[in-house]
Design an enzyme around this catalytic site. Structure first.
Site, short mmCIF file in Angstrom:
data_model
loop_
_atom_site.label_atom_id
_atom_site.label_comp_id
_atom_site.label_asym_id
_atom_site.label_seq_id
_atom_site.Cartn_x
_atom_site.Cartn_y
_atom_site.Cartn_z
N GLY A 95 -23.10 41.52 29.22
CA GLY A 95 -23.70 42.08 30.43
C GLY A 95 -25.14 41.75 30.75
CB ALA B 64 -19.48 37.51 26.86
N GLY C 48 -22.29 23.93 26.02
CA GLY C 48 -23.32 24.99 26.11
C GLY C 48 -24.30 25.03 24.96
CE LYS D 109 -28.20 32.26 23.63
NZ LYS D 109 -27.10 32.13 24.49
CG ASP E 241 -28.86 33.78 27.31
OD1 ASP E 241 -28.04 34.68 27.07
OD2 ASP E 241 -28.95 32.73 26.64
P1 GTP Z 1 -24.05 35.39 27.67
O1 GTP Z 1 -24.37 34.45 28.78
O2 GTP Z 1 -22.87 34.95 26.86
O3 GTP Z 1 -25.22 35.67 26.78
O4 GTP Z 1 -23.48 36.76 28.34
P2 GTP Z 1 -24.17 37.97 29.14
O5 GTP Z 1 -24.69 38.97 28.18
O6 GTP Z 1 -25.11 37.43 30.15
O7 GTP Z 1 -22.90 38.65 29.85
P3 GTP Z 1 -22.48 38.76 31.39
O8 GTP Z 1 -23.49 39.51 32.21
O9 GTP Z 1 -22.12 37.42 31.86
O10 GTP Z 1 -21.19 39.69 31.30
C1 GTP Z 1 -20.08 39.32 30.55
C2 GTP Z 1 -18.89 40.17 30.92
O11 GTP Z 1 -19.19 41.57 30.84
C3 GTP Z 1 -18.39 39.90 32.35
O12 GTP Z 1 -17.00 39.79 32.32
C4 GTP Z 1 -18.81 41.14 33.10
O13 GTP Z 1 -17.94 41.42 34.15
C5 GTP Z 1 -18.80 42.24 32.02
N1 GTP Z 1 -19.81 43.30 32.32
C6 GTP Z 1 -21.11 43.10 32.62
N2 GTP Z 1 -21.73 44.27 32.89
C7 GTP Z 1 -20.80 45.24 32.77
C8 GTP Z 1 -20.82 46.67 32.94
O14 GTP Z 1 -21.84 47.30 33.25
N3 GTP Z 1 -19.65 47.33 32.71
C9 GTP Z 1 -18.51 46.68 32.35
N4 GTP Z 1 -17.42 47.39 32.16
N5 GTP Z 1 -18.45 45.32 32.21
C10 GTP Z 1 -19.57 44.61 32.40
C1 SPV Z 2 -24.24 32.91 24.63
O1 SPV Z 2 -23.20 32.64 24.01
O2 SPV Z 2 -24.98 33.87 24.30
C2 SPV Z 2 -24.59 32.12 25.82
C3 SPV Z 2 -23.85 30.89 26.06
O3 SPV Z 2 -25.51 32.47 26.53
S1 SPV Z 2 -24.39 29.57 25.05
O4 SPV Z 2 -25.32 28.75 25.83
O5 SPV Z 2 -23.20 28.77 24.71
O6 SPV Z 2 -25.06 30.07 23.89
MN MN Z 3 -26.51 34.38 25.66
#
Ligand code: GTP
Ligand code: SPV
Ligand code: MN
Length: 594
Positions: free
Chosen positions: A252, A250, A199, A207, A278
């Site tokens: 949301g 991760a 990634g 990133k 993102d």
């Molecule tokens: P990156 O790709 O790492 O930057 O992550 P992201 O910010 O896009 O996070 P993503 O939307 O993939 O959510 C990551 C986790 O948070 C998942 O396991 C979701 O199920 C949880 N999540 C997302 N939105 C919510 C929410 O509104 N409430 C709760 N409780 N969990 C959430």
């Molecule tokens: C993050 O970690 O914020 C991601 C996944 O979106 S990565 O591409 O590994 O940075």
């Molecule tokens: Mn990200």
């Protein structure tokens, strides 16, 4: 003209002389090229075919078990002056960094193919877009870059026209964590990454380029490169407001970017449009508003937790032509992760699934998919001028204290809210999970320069004539005494977004508190939601004493950026701290702050 192209070929030749590949392949970004690479990776085991009946064009990649997330402790920002990297980055002297990593690159591609990937971050004809070239020995990286960026001939043509591009050099090396570095040279507009195929460590457009290098460029050019999703909210009258939101990895972003409105909202005609999940590049337009593009063309999304109840749009997007990394598989060879129905038989490492070994899918397992496959993909994502931003949202995983939503009273206060952001760490980076750390603007791992200078740059956007978006802070992750989330989250987050838009449009007043403006009674639309009134009280509670401690902690954190901490931000922290002290001195009101 010729000299611009020469600079490009000169660099490629230089890299080839160092890495000594058997072959050089110039990527044209065509589907045929992608298919050829896939066949080659299936043959050598880099990719595993998934069930083609249920998941046509879908493949699984298992990365090395020690190479499953970004490695922040091995990531360096190599400014000539150490001070410019700030306490928020690991720094190495550029000459020493080059020497260290070039020794690893020396002959590392012997007997292998070197791929040259020209790519464009952002719509190919957008003045906000920027190009780069990644050189890599990983066909998996090429396939991912094909999905995640506008890669190939059109990008190459723009590079030949402009002459300027970010140089990214990558090799998977031996995948030895002791011989792994992700290095950035902002002054040279270059990146060198060795020893990881995963990634954000390896897909250098993401990133490394679009945040660490771009944030540095953005500062000198008067724009912002942010770790934000971009989502369009269309109301029943057909008006669309675009919101950009920064949540740490991760936490949301992908989910909010693709949210499905609650039943009642759908019936009323609300629609949600996905522009980005993102990264967001924004710049003031001629009318003073901020205009944003999503520099990416695909999603590299977290798989676990993605389900029909949480994010059906993501699930629909990844039904075909998707690369899965480190997920589990079922008996009939379908991809599987925690949150999906069915049962895993093989875990992410390829072992027979045994609960004693932990989760079946790695907690940071991911899908790579073209954004075009998302049912809510916005046609505005291709708009060269970008979309106007009505609201900026900050948020993190805060089990207590932080209310469901609050609004900053002005730009300075909003920048403080962003700078003060904290969140529990997640599996997106190696290291402990669930530890509260400050993560200003969700950029702690990605800001390519001193955070003090970065805060000053944010503050500097507040200029005469600027029509800046309102700034909000949200927390979907507040927990009750039972340890459960108080707020249902996901689709219901639209209720909070609607309140924000009502504030932007001046349709509701909110309630002033020392920490910001919160929804007044009845302003959050909760129809159709089974939410205990006591739960709502808790979600919007402002615990004065808790906040006094928080402000003291924020003050201490901000001081770690002296002498580059902007005085305006310090004063803003002092202002909020005083407002809390003043509220404490007043006789207690009967109701809670909302
Ligand atoms: P990156 O790709 O790492 O930057 O992550 P992201 O910010 O896009 O996070 P993503 O939307 O993939 O959510 C990551 C986790 O948070 C998942 O396991 C979701 O199920 C949880 N999540 C997302 N939105 C919510 C929410 O509104 N409430 C709760 N409780 N969990 C959430
Ligand atoms: C993050 O970690 O914020 C991601 C996944 O979106 S990565 O591409 O590994 O940075
Ligand atoms: Mn990200």
């Amino acid at each position: 003209m010729a000299s611009k192209l020469e600079a490009f070929t000169h660099w490629v030749n230089e890299v080839a002389a160092l890495t000594r590949p058997a072959k050089i392949h110039w990527c044209d970004g065509s589907d045929a090229e992608y298919q050829t690479l896939v066949q080659q990776m299936l043959a050598d085991g880099t990719l595993i075919e998934l069930n083609q009946q249920t998941h046509p064009g879908c493949y699984l990649h298992r990365s090395h078990p020690s190479d499953v997330a970004r490695v922040e402790h091995l990531t360096f920002v190599c400014h000539p002056d150490e001070q410019d990297a700030g306490p928020n980055n690991h720094w190495m002297d550029p000459a020493a960094a080059h020497a260290k990593i070039d020794a690893l690159f020396d002959g590392c591609m012997e007997g292998r193919t070197m791929y040259v990937i020209p790519y464009c971050m952002g719509p190919i004809d957008s003045p906000l877009a920027r190009c780069g070239v990644e050189i890599t020995d990983s066909p998996y990286v090429v396939a991912n870059m094909k999905i995640m960026t506008r890669m190939g001939a059109a990008a190459q043509a723009r590079i030949e026209r402009e002459g300027k591009f970010i140089k990214g050099l990558h090799s998977t090396g031996e995948l030895d964590p002791e011989r792994r570095f992700i290095m950035h040279f902002p002054a040279e507009l270059s990146i060198k990454s060795y020893g990881s195929g995963y990634g954000g460590n390896a897909l250098l457009g993401k990133k490394c380029h679009a945040l660490r290098i771009a944030s540095h460029q953005a500062r000198s050019e008067g724009w912002l490169a942010e770790h934000m999703l971009i989502v369009g909210i269309e109301n029943p009258q057909g008006e669309t407001h675009y919101v950009a939101a920064a949540f740490p990895s991760a936490c949301g972003k992908t989910n909010l970017a693709m949210l499905i409105p609650p039943e009642g909202y759908r019936q009323d005609g609300w629609k949600v449009w996905t522009v980005g999940d993102d990264i967001c590049w924004m710049r003031p337009g001629a009318d003073g508003r901020l205009y944003a593009i999503n520099p990416e063309a695909g999603f590299f999304g977290v798989a676990p937790g993605t389900s029909d109840s949480t994010n059906p749009n993501a699930l629909k997007s990844i039904a075909r032509d998707t690369i899965f990394t480190n997920v589990a598989v079922t008996t009939d060879n379908q991809p599987w992760w925690e949150g999906l129905p069915g049962t895993p038989v093989t875990d992410w490492q390829g072992r027979p699934y045994d609960a004693a070994n932990g989760a079946a899918a790695h907690p940071n397992s991911r899908f790579t998919v073209s954004a075009k496959q998302c049912p809510t993909w916005s046609e505005m994502a291709e708009a060269a001028q970008g979309v106007p931003i009505s609201a900026i949202v900050f948020g993190g995983r805060r089990p207590s204290l932080l209310p469901l939503v609050m609004e900053a009273r002005d730009w300075n206060h909003g920048v403080l809210m962003g700078a003060a952001m904290g969140s529990e760490t997640t599996a997106a980076a190696t290291g402990a999970v669930g530890v509260l750390r400050r993560d200003s603007m969700a950029m702690k791992p990605f800001c390519g320069y001193h955070y003090g200078d970065y805060f000053a740059h944010w503050l500097s956007l507040d200029q005469p004539g600027a029509k800046l978006p309102k700034i909000f802070h949200v927390n979907w992750f507040r927990k009750g005494k039972d340890g459960k989330f108080l707020w249902p989250g996901f689709g219901d987050n639209l209720r909070v977004l609607e309140w924000m838009i009502n504030r932007v449009e001046d349709r509701v007043d909110g309630t002033e508190t020392p920490i910001g403006i919160l929804p007044a009674d009845g302003e959050l639309k909760l129809d159709g939601l089974k939410l205990d009134p006591a739960q709502l009280d808790e979600l919007l509670d402002v615990d004065n004493a808790g906040w006094q401690n928080e402000l003291a902690a924020i003050g201490e954190y901000l001081q770690s950026f002296t002498p580059r901490l902007p005085e305006r931000l310090h004063q803003e922290q002092q202002r909020v701290a005083k407002a809390l002290d003043d509220a404490d001195a007043q006789p207690r009101r009967e109701a809670t702050a909302h």
